[in-house]
Scaffold this motif. Structure first.
Motif, mmCIF file in Angstrom:
data_model
loop_
_atom_site.group_PDB
_atom_site.id
_atom_site.type_symbol
_atom_site.label_atom_id
_atom_site.label_comp_id
_atom_site.label_asym_id
_atom_site.label_seq_id
_atom_site.Cartn_x
_atom_site.Cartn_y
_atom_site.Cartn_z
ATOM 1 N N ARG A 5 0.768 -1.265 0.075
ATOM 2 C CA ARG A 5 0.135 0.047 -0.062
ATOM 3 C C ARG A 5 0.929 1.353 -0.028
ATOM 4 O O ARG A 5 0.320 2.483 -0.602
ATOM 5 C CB ARG A 5 -0.928 0.150 1.063
ATOM 6 N N VAL B 285 -6.733 -1.369 -4.845
ATOM 7 C CA VAL B 285 -6.173 -0.641 -3.749
ATOM 8 C C VAL B 285 -5.240 0.517 -3.929
ATOM 9 O O VAL B 285 -4.434 0.400 -5.069
ATOM 10 C CB VAL B 285 -5.441 -1.507 -2.883
ATOM 11 N N TYR C 19 -6.090 -1.829 7.453
ATOM 12 C CA TYR C 19 -6.076 -2.518 6.170
ATOM 13 C C TYR C 19 -6.183 -3.958 5.977
ATOM 14 O O TYR C 19 -6.877 -4.466 5.237
ATOM 15 C CB TYR C 19 -4.559 -2.081 5.700
ATOM 16 N N GLU D 97 -9.312 -5.704 4.332
ATOM 17 C CA GLU D 97 -9.235 -6.829 3.142
ATOM 18 C C GLU D 97 -9.799 -8.054 3.709
ATOM 19 O O GLU D 97 -10.628 -9.062 2.946
ATOM 20 C CB GLU D 97 -7.790 -7.264 2.907
ATOM 21 N N THR E 148 -13.785 -7.322 2.747
ATOM 22 C CA THR E 148 -14.035 -7.526 1.210
ATOM 23 C C THR E 148 -14.056 -8.873 0.825
ATOM 24 O O THR E 148 -14.712 -9.103 -0.027
ATOM 25 C CB THR E 148 -13.010 -6.393 0.449
ATOM 26 N N GLN F 99 -12.679 2.092 5.307
ATOM 27 C CA GLN F 99 -11.504 1.429 4.149
ATOM 28 C C GLN F 99 -11.955 0.266 3.293
ATOM 29 O O GLN F 99 -11.442 0.401 1.926
ATOM 30 C CB GLN F 99 -10.283 0.857 5.065
ATOM 31 N N ASP G 281 -11.461 0.594 -0.757
ATOM 32 C CA ASP G 281 -10.768 -0.534 -1.647
ATOM 33 C C ASP G 281 -11.397 -1.123 -2.450
ATOM 34 O O ASP G 281 -11.150 -1.418 -3.741
ATOM 35 C CB ASP G 281 -10.065 -1.628 -0.864
ATOM 36 N N ARG G 282 -12.662 -1.567 -2.248
ATOM 37 C CA ARG G 282 -13.493 -2.255 -3.092
ATOM 38 C C ARG G 282 -15.202 -1.560 -3.188
ATOM 39 O O ARG G 282 -16.012 -2.174 -2.785
ATOM 40 C CB ARG G 282 -13.727 -3.566 -2.671
#
Length: 423
Positions: free
Chosen positions: A137, A157, A194, A198, A201, A231, A235-236
């Motif tokens: 990142r 990302v 983070y 993830e 997601t 976040q 990200d998504r």
């Protein structure tokens, strides 16, 4: 003689092949050794005592993630509930039922290190190579990013500096100030926003939406679960159609939140280091039902909501192996993203409406700072719950659930207006 030489040559070649294969096998083992995860994993009880829902397991990056699902499994309208600090999916006991009764399919998960999800050792470098959401990142100084996560969870990302300069943040009185926001965990631990983003997601894609392209889910989050959820949306954005936050947290121990950080942060980090190395006795002294109940009376304004079942489902997982290490590591996390910075990110999707709620009797979340969030374009609405503390969804579900259902309906109508079935 030539036949003998030929046989000898074949034998030598076969022996060389065997040695090469053996060396290759040893090499593979050695390569894999640093990547083995030292994780504590405990099986959850078959059923939650507060929701009466079966505890289910999602395997994520070789780790166990406990989750619960309520409602019609075929419902296209999906909510994913993200808990706050040191609690777990059982904290959503009333929300799961409220959503299910209204026809929604609701999931509540235990974030990595919490509840009955795995608790990999925070200091293990091999584990961090496999799990750490900070990987790939950040680009600093020499322009080289950290090792890129091999999973497709990195899709979309944004890569950037690990310290954001002059970010506009709020104050407890509702004002504003500029501060530098350090995003990287000071110890390199995988317990960071983070990683949790993830996890969220990937769970959304694999379980809640079943890998079906074009479907979306709504995130419902409490306290610091708000930061992981924001976040995840950044990200998504293709996976989400809305975010409903209950009492967001602004991270009082973040270096951007501490007064005179150049002076105070070394002191804070010394205390954090002492807790990591010597805190087990303190943890054991506090991890008792009566003490936990007293601790909960600080964030809970509606103390009648603190029943024995709540204390049980929150305390029991904290007594499992590895839990205390996660607690002290998380208390040492004085970095990471902050709500104002995330909501003001130019990449925050306009297609994802955000409602933020809070309790006026919350001792941890300043109401004036929450109200100030409504000035940010991505925030559609801020709502206050009178006389309720930091956990409104559990303290007063009869007040919170109707507002949440209003938001869910707003999301559904918004998707229908855009010609999407959602899900």
């Amino acid at each position: 003689s030539s036949r003998h030489d030929h046989c000898l040559h074949d034998a030598m070649r076969a022996g060389k092949t065997m040695v090469t294969s053996a060396l290759a096998a040893v090499g593979l083992v050695l390569l894999q050794l640093p990547l083995q995860c030292h994780a504590f994993t405990v099986s959850p009880p078959p059923t939650s005592i507060v929701t009466n829902l079966p505890n289910q397991i999602y395997e994520w990056r070789d780790q166990q993630v406990r989750y619960q699902m309520a409602g019609d499994p075929s419902s296209p309208n999906v909510a994913i509930l993200i808990h706050g600090l040191f609690v777990n999916s059982d904290h959503w006991r009333h929300t799961l039922k409220g959503l299910a009764d209204a026809g929604y399919r609701a999931y509540a998960i235990d974030l990595l290190g919490s509840g009955y999800s795995s608790k990999p050792a925070p200091w293990d470098e091999g584990t961090s190579r496999l799990l750490n959401g900070e990987n790939g990142r950040f680009v600093d100084g020499d322009g080289d990013a950290t090792a890129v996560d091999p999973s497709d969870g990195m899709k979309g990302v944004k890569i950037g500096p690990s310290v954001l300069k002059d970010v506009k943040l709020g104050t407890a009185s509702g004002g504003s100030r500029d501060a530098d926001v350090d995003l990287r965990h000071p110890l390199g631990s995988h317990y960071n926003f983070y990683t949790w983003a993830e996890q969220i997601t990937d769970f959304t894609r694999d379980v809640a939406l079943g890998g079906r392209a074009g479907r979306k889910a709504t995130l419902v989050c409490n306290s610091i679960g708000t930061i992981s959820s924001l976040q995840a949306v950044l990200d998504r954005p293709d996976l989400y159609n809305g975010l409903f936050s209950v009492a967001p947290n602004f991270r009082e121990l973040h270096s951007a939140e501490v007064a005179f950080p150049s002076v105070s942060m070394p002191v804070v980090r010394s205390v954090q280091s002492l807790l990591r190395s010597k805190g087990q006795g303190l943890f054991e002294a506090l991890a008792k039902p009566d003490t936990v109940k007293q601790i909960l009376e600080e964030p809970y304004a509606v103390t009648s909501a603190i029943d024995d079942d709540l204390v049980d489902v929150l305390l029991t997982p904290l007594l499992t192996p590895g839990a205390s290490d996660v607690v002290f590591d998380t208390l040492s996390y004085s970095a990471g993203p902050l709500p104002e910075q995330q909501l003001s990110d130019p990449d925050f999707p306009a297609s994802v409406p955000v409602w933020i709620t809070y309790g006026t009797a919350d001792p941890w979340t300043p109401g004036a700072r929450v109200e100030k969030l409504e000035d940010i374009a991505s925030v559609e609405k801020v709502l206050a719950f009178e006389g309720i503390g930091h956990c409104p969804h559990d303290e007063a579900p009869e007040v919170v659930n109707p507002v949440l259902l209003e938001f869910m309906e707003r999301v559904r109508e918004g998707e229908l207006g855009q010609g999407s079935l959602g899900g």
